[in-house]
Design an enzyme around this catalytic site. Structure first.
Site, mmCIF file in Angstrom:
data_model
loop_
_atom_site.group_PDB
_atom_site.id
_atom_site.type_symbol
_atom_site.label_atom_id
_atom_site.label_comp_id
_atom_site.label_asym_id
_atom_site.label_seq_id
_atom_site.Cartn_x
_atom_site.Cartn_y
_atom_site.Cartn_z
ATOM 1 N N ASN A 20 -2.335 4.180 -3.608
ATOM 2 C CA ASN A 20 -3.145 5.145 -2.857
ATOM 3 C C ASN A 20 -2.434 6.490 -2.652
ATOM 4 O OD1 ASN A 20 -5.097 6.010 -0.507
ATOM 5 N ND2 ASN A 20 -3.049 5.973 0.393
ATOM 6 N N ILE A 52 0.860 -1.186 0.000
ATOM 7 C CA ILE A 52 0.000 0.000 0.000
ATOM 8 C C ILE A 52 0.894 1.233 0.000
ATOM 9 C CG2 ILE A 52 -1.878 1.218 1.183
ATOM 10 C CD1 ILE A 52 -2.473 -1.438 2.659
ATOM 11 N N TYR A 77 -4.088 17.777 -10.757
ATOM 12 C CA TYR A 77 -4.728 16.659 -10.048
ATOM 13 C C TYR A 77 -5.766 15.961 -10.937
ATOM 14 C CZ TYR A 77 -7.079 14.275 -6.093
ATOM 15 O OH TYR A 77 -7.629 13.355 -5.231
ATOM 16 N N LYS A 79 -5.495 12.027 -12.181
ATOM 17 C CA LYS A 79 -6.550 11.060 -11.816
ATOM 18 C C LYS A 79 -7.277 10.547 -13.070
ATOM 19 C CE LYS A 79 -5.884 10.942 -7.354
ATOM 20 N NZ LYS A 79 -5.257 9.752 -6.750
ATOM 21 N N THR A 129 -9.272 13.977 5.749
ATOM 22 C CA THR A 129 -7.834 13.704 5.861
ATOM 23 C C THR A 129 -7.052 15.009 5.696
ATOM 24 O OG1 THR A 129 -7.572 13.397 3.491
ATOM 25 C CG2 THR A 129 -8.112 11.422 4.766
HETATM 26 N N1 LIG Z 1 -9.187 13.197 0.934
HETATM 27 C C1 LIG Z 1 -10.100 13.234 -0.022
HETATM 28 O O1 LIG Z 1 -11.146 13.882 0.107
HETATM 29 C C2 LIG Z 1 -9.879 12.451 -1.293
HETATM 30 C C3 LIG Z 1 -10.878 12.502 -2.274
HETATM 31 C C4 LIG Z 1 -10.709 11.779 -3.454
HETATM 32 C C5 LIG Z 1 -9.558 11.034 -3.635
HETATM 33 N N2 LIG Z 1 -8.602 10.997 -2.677
HETATM 34 C C6 LIG Z 1 -7.399 10.186 -2.922
HETATM 35 O O2 LIG Z 1 -7.185 9.289 -1.853
HETATM 36 C C7 LIG Z 1 -5.791 8.980 -1.742
HETATM 37 C C8 LIG Z 1 -5.361 9.165 -0.295
HETATM 38 O O3 LIG Z 1 -5.540 10.526 0.060
HETATM 39 P P1 LIG Z 1 -5.680 11.029 1.572
HETATM 40 O O4 LIG Z 1 -6.821 11.929 1.592
HETATM 41 O O5 LIG Z 1 -5.585 9.873 2.491
HETATM 42 O O6 LIG Z 1 -4.353 11.930 1.646
HETATM 43 P P2 LIG Z 1 -3.377 12.288 2.857
HETATM 44 O O7 LIG Z 1 -4.049 12.114 4.162
HETATM 45 O O8 LIG Z 1 -2.807 13.609 2.486
HETATM 46 O O9 LIG Z 1 -2.268 11.152 2.750
HETATM 47 C C9 LIG Z 1 -1.462 11.070 1.613
HETATM 48 C C10 LIG Z 1 -0.570 9.820 1.691
HETATM 49 O O10 LIG Z 1 0.273 9.836 0.517
HETATM 50 C C11 LIG Z 1 1.626 9.727 0.931
HETATM 51 N N3 LIG Z 1 2.512 10.553 0.124
HETATM 52 C C12 LIG Z 1 2.375 11.869 -0.170
HETATM 53 N N4 LIG Z 1 3.464 12.307 -0.817
HETATM 54 C C13 LIG Z 1 4.314 11.236 -0.911
HETATM 55 C C14 LIG Z 1 5.600 11.058 -1.439
HETATM 56 N N5 LIG Z 1 6.282 12.077 -1.997
HETATM 57 N N6 LIG Z 1 6.166 9.839 -1.375
HETATM 58 C C15 LIG Z 1 5.512 8.817 -0.779
HETATM 59 N N7 LIG Z 1 4.276 8.909 -0.271
HETATM 60 C C16 LIG Z 1 3.700 10.122 -0.329
HETATM 61 C C17 LIG Z 1 1.652 10.251 2.370
HETATM 62 O O11 LIG Z 1 2.731 9.642 3.080
HETATM 63 P P3 LIG Z 1 4.043 10.429 3.631
HETATM 64 O O12 LIG Z 1 3.663 11.837 3.873
HETATM 65 O O13 LIG Z 1 4.424 9.642 4.851
HETATM 66 O O14 LIG Z 1 5.048 10.269 2.529
HETATM 67 C C18 LIG Z 1 0.307 9.822 2.923
HETATM 68 O O15 LIG Z 1 0.384 8.544 3.475
HETATM 69 C C19 LIG Z 1 -5.077 9.909 -2.724
HETATM 70 O O16 LIG Z 1 -4.778 9.203 -3.909
HETATM 71 C C20 LIG Z 1 -6.102 10.987 -3.006
HETATM 72 O O17 LIG Z 1 -5.919 11.591 -4.258
HETATM 73 C C21 LIG Z 1 -8.717 11.698 -1.513
#
Ligand SMILES: NC(=O)c1ccc[n+]([C@@H]2O[C@H](COP(=O)([O-])OP(=O)(O)OC[C@H]3O[C@@H](n4cnc5c(N)ncnc54)[C@H](OP(=O)(O)O)[C@@H]3O)[C@@H](O)[C@H]2O)c1
Length: 251
Positions: free
Chosen positions: A87, A6, A154, A158, A189
């Site tokens: 993810n 993951i 973005y 996507k 998040t």
């Molecule tokens: N939140 C929403 O409303 C929403 C809506 C639609 C889709 N999504 C999608 O859901 C997925 C998860 O998003 P989330 O909301 O859980 O985001 P989040 O809380 O900001 O978490 C992002 C994750 O991605 C990792 N990440 C970011 N930059 C990275 C890098 N340079 N190298 C390695 N890992 C990296 C982070 O880990 P580290 O910081 O430890 O590296 C963290 O675990 C994403 O694909 C996002 O586009 C989110």
């Protein structure tokens, strides 16, 4: 033995998916910059293994090193099923076209698109060579299907991940893998925090997203991961290549 690799399991949706797959007896390999102490403890509780591979997915050289390292941990005798959950994702740069920072665009594309393509490429090859079945889940967004002022990068990555998913499904027909994209709706998040901190000039819909938070319209990562688990429970019903939208799944 089952494994799940993951990306972005250190927090947010990825952390919740890792936790819930552990409950289903899946061993976890987490790829992100930071580790997560809670997942380590969860693994002990559920008697599965948990390993964190530190990697900055925005750095091409770190992905080059990651690919053989992660493959070695997952594909070995005794492995019968492997999940790959692409993810990890970033929303920045949130900015209108003309004002985009070149470095931020390159990093974004590397994390949101190049890394999932390269991980999938490596995993599919090894899985087919070793006759291991896979579940490949690409986390997408509703932004893939509509233009959002300030989110050009973005929305583009996507949309590309959706097309990558259906192309993969087309090519892998008959191999026995499960392949789909999951569009999770708005989740409470860090990413939503970043969205709300944008200026209206850079992101015209910022007030709407602030309101969603105030109204309690954001789902918890645990709820969103749970809906994904329900989907995975009936793999025969899954249509490969499809984008599964949370809003349709909860109707
Ligand atoms: N939140 C929403 O409303 C929403 C809506 C639609 C889709 N999504 C999608 O859901 C997925 C998860 O998003 P989330 O909301 O859980 O985001 P989040 O809380 O900001 O978490 C992002 C994750 O991605 C990792 N990440 C970011 N930059 C990275 C890098 N340079 N190298 C390695 N890992 C990296 C982070 O880990 P580290 O910081 O430890 O590296 C963290 O675990 C994403 O694909 C996002 O586009 C989110």
């Amino acid at each position: 033995m089952q494994y799940a690799v993951i990306t972005g399991a250190s927090r947010g949706l990825g952390e919740a998916i890792a936790h819930q797959l552990m409950e289903k007896n899946v061993n976890i390999i987490s790829v992100s910059r930071k580790d997560n102490e809670k997942l380590k403890k969860d693994a002990e509780k559920f008697h599965v293994s948990y390993e964190h591979i530190p990697c900055d997915l925005s750095e091409p050289s770190q992905i080059d090193e990651l690919l053989p390292a992660v493959a070695e941990k997952v594909f070995h005798e005794g492995t019968h099923y492997v999940y790959l959950v692409n993810n990890a994702g970033v929303i920045e740069p949130i900015e209108t076209i003309g004002e985009l920072d070149a470095k931020a665009v390159q990093k974004h594309i590397q994390i949101n698109l190049t890394a999932p393509i390269l991980l999938t490429n490596q995993f599919v090859k090894l899985a087919n060579e070793q006759d291991v079945k896979m579940g490949i889940i690409n986390i997408t967004s509703g932004a893939a299907e509509r233009a959002v002022h300030g989110w050009s990068t973005y929305s583009s990555t996507k949309a590309a991940i959706n097309r990558f998913t259906d192309t993969l499904a087309l090519e892998q027909e008959g191999q026995g893998h499960t392949i789909f994209a999951y569009s999770p709706g708005v989740i409470d998040t860090d990413m939503q925090g970043e969205i709300r901190s944008s200026s209206e000039k850079a992101f015209a819909e910022v007030e709407k997203f602030k309101q969603l938070k105030e109204e309690g319209a954001l789902r918890s990562p645990a709820e969103v991961a749970g809906i994904l688990m329900n989907l995975l429970q009936e793999p025969k019903k899954i249509e490969n290549g499809k984008v599964y939208k949370l809003y349709d799944l909860v109707k």
